[in-house]
Design an enzyme around this catalytic site. Structure first.
Site, PDB file in Angstrom:
ATOM      1  N   THR A  59       9.271  12.645   1.640  1.00  0.00           N
ATOM      2  CA  THR A  59       8.998  13.981   1.757  1.00  0.00           C
ATOM      3  C   THR A  59       9.181  14.685   2.857  1.00  0.00           C
ATOM      4  OG1 THR A  59       7.345  15.429   2.095  1.00  0.00           O
ATOM      5  CG2 THR A  59       7.172  13.214   4.115  1.00  0.00           C
TER       6      THR A  59
ATOM      7  N   ASP B  82       4.510   9.496   2.152  1.00  0.00           N
ATOM      8  CA  ASP B  82       2.704   9.192   1.396  1.00  0.00           C
ATOM      9  C   ASP B  82       2.422   8.422   0.561  1.00  0.00           C
ATOM     10  OD1 ASP B  82       3.748  11.861   1.836  1.00  0.00           O
ATOM     11  OD2 ASP B  82       4.812  12.193   1.081  1.00  0.00           O
TER      12      ASP B  82
ATOM     13  N   ASP C  94       7.241   3.590   4.633  1.00  0.00           N
ATOM     14  CA  ASP C  94       7.386   5.251   3.705  1.00  0.00           C
ATOM     15  C   ASP C  94       5.978   5.600   4.906  1.00  0.00           C
ATOM     16  OD1 ASP C  94       7.392   6.548   1.310  1.00  0.00           O
ATOM     17  OD2 ASP C  94       5.450   5.031   1.004  1.00  0.00           O
TER      18      ASP C  94
ATOM     19  N   GLY D 232       9.748  13.432  -4.504  1.00  0.00           N
ATOM     20  CA  GLY D 232      10.322  14.884  -3.774  1.00  0.00           C
ATOM     21  C   GLY D 232       9.588  16.453  -4.523  1.00  0.00           C
TER      22      GLY D 232
HETATM   23  C1  XBP Z   1       6.371  10.848  -1.715  1.00  0.00           C
HETATM   24  C2  XBP Z   1       6.741  12.301  -2.245  1.00  0.00           C
HETATM   25  C3  XBP Z   1       6.770  13.272  -1.823  1.00  0.00           C
HETATM   26  C4  XBP Z   1       5.454  13.787  -1.980  1.00  0.00           C
HETATM   27  C5  XBP Z   1       5.488  15.822  -1.670  1.00  0.00           C
HETATM   28  O1  XBP Z   1       7.241  10.814  -0.278  1.00  0.00           O
HETATM   29  O2  XBP Z   1       7.404  11.948  -3.616  1.00  0.00           O
HETATM   30  O3  XBP Z   1       7.675  14.145  -3.209  1.00  0.00           O
HETATM   31  O4  XBP Z   1       4.727  13.462  -3.057  1.00  0.00           O
HETATM   32  O5  XBP Z   1       6.325  15.994  -0.572  1.00  0.00           O
HETATM   33  P1  XBP Z   1       7.168   8.447   0.609  1.00  0.00           P
HETATM   34  P2  XBP Z   1       7.431  17.460  -0.619  1.00  0.00           P
HETATM   35  O6  XBP Z   1       6.255   8.563  -0.310  1.00  0.00           O
HETATM   36  O7  XBP Z   1       8.496   8.671   0.169  1.00  0.00           O
HETATM   37  O8  XBP Z   1       6.830   9.135   1.551  1.00  0.00           O
HETATM   38  O9  XBP Z   1       6.705  18.335  -1.399  1.00  0.00           O
HETATM   39  O10 XBP Z   1       7.400  17.642   0.445  1.00  0.00           O
HETATM   40  O11 XBP Z   1       8.371  16.095  -0.910  1.00  0.00           O
HETATM   41 MG    MG Z   2       4.543   6.352  -1.639  1.00  0.00          MG
END
Ligand code: XBP
Ligand code: MG
Length: 254
Positions: free
Chosen positions: A126, A12, A10, A53
């Protein structure tokens, strides 16, 4: 017994603590440019993280916090898309300024995997530009080629907690779930990885440390380092101080 062939990361919250001082700040900059008067505080943002998202998160915020909002161009979907594109520009800028480092142990684990011929992939909700900018700013431009698959954003119709993004990554790797391990930081993330039958290690962060990670193979504070060991929160880590390929192999065969 199947051997570990790939790690699917993953992004973020797992590779880097991007949410509070990264994405959140970028959303607020984009809102301010539009004169919307919306301010996502760290606390409110923690609640909004229930929706994965960025575009989906903005839509959820409007539905719940500003239901009478009318977009300047009359079309909410395209307004949100434009606002989100602006947010992405701000976020990429923050990354390019080197404001967001990798979490403890991430660089070491990636190097260990590469040395041992373990394949690398990414499965994230993301936007692809954000993944590229994070990897470039932390590991250098050449690191993009280390990841065989970067499964990101709208490439699948349903974001985490739906397992679609992990199914997609597995398909691209041409591997079975029992040949891979996923590393996640959130409940939506682990629902998605477990939904694709992947054994999953969770590294928590301040937004997710009180969540219920039942089903995880191991829950730790972070990936740890020899001199900065992780805290074991759930599962059996064989006395290890940091997450490496040998620990991942142990966990896989438990
Ligand atoms: C985390 C998310 C993302 C980010 C924002 O993604 O939910 O939406 O918070 O990015 P993960 P965007 O943990 O799956 O990596 O604005 O580009 O969606
Ligand atoms: Mg994450």
């Amino acid at each position: 017994m199947p051997d570990l062939k790939a790690i699917i990361f993953d992004v973020d919250g797992t590779l880097a603590d991007t949410e509070r001082d990264g994405h959140r700040v970028a959303f607020n900059c984009a809102f301010s440019d539009e004169g919307l008067g919306w301010n996502w505080t760290p606390e409110l943002y923690g609640e909004l993280l229930a929706v994965t998202g960025g575009k989906e998160r903005i839509q959820f915020y409007i539905n719940n916090h500003s239901p009478d909002f009318k977009p300047s161009n009359g079309d909410l979907k395209s307004f949100i898309a434009g606002l989100h594109a602006s947010k992405t520009r701000y976020y990429v800028q923050l990354l390019k300024e080197g404001k967001i480092p990798l979490r403890v142990g991430v660089k070491r684990l990636i190097a260990d995997a590469r040395e041992q011929g373990i394949r690398l992939a990414i499965a994230t909700t993301t936007t692809p530009e954000n993944v590229t900018a994070l990897l470039e700013s932390t590991l250098g431009a050449e690191s993009l080629s280390w990841f065989e698959v970067i499964a990101a954003g709208d490439i699948v119709p349903a974001k985490k907690p739906d397992p679609a993004i992990y199914h997609y990554a597995l398909e691209q790797l041409n591997l079975e779930p029992d040949e891979c391990m996923a590393i996640e930081d959130s409940v939506n993330g682990i629902k998605s990885s477990l939904g694709a039958n992947l054994k999953t290690v969770v590294t928590v962060n301040t937004y997710t440390e009180n969540s219920n990670f039942s089903g995880a193979s191991l829950v730790i504070s972070d990936m740890g380092e020899e001199l900065e060991p992780f805290k074991l929160l759930d599962g059996y880590a064989k006395g290890a101080r940091f997450l490496d390929i040998s620990l991942l192999r142990e966990i896989m065969n438990q």
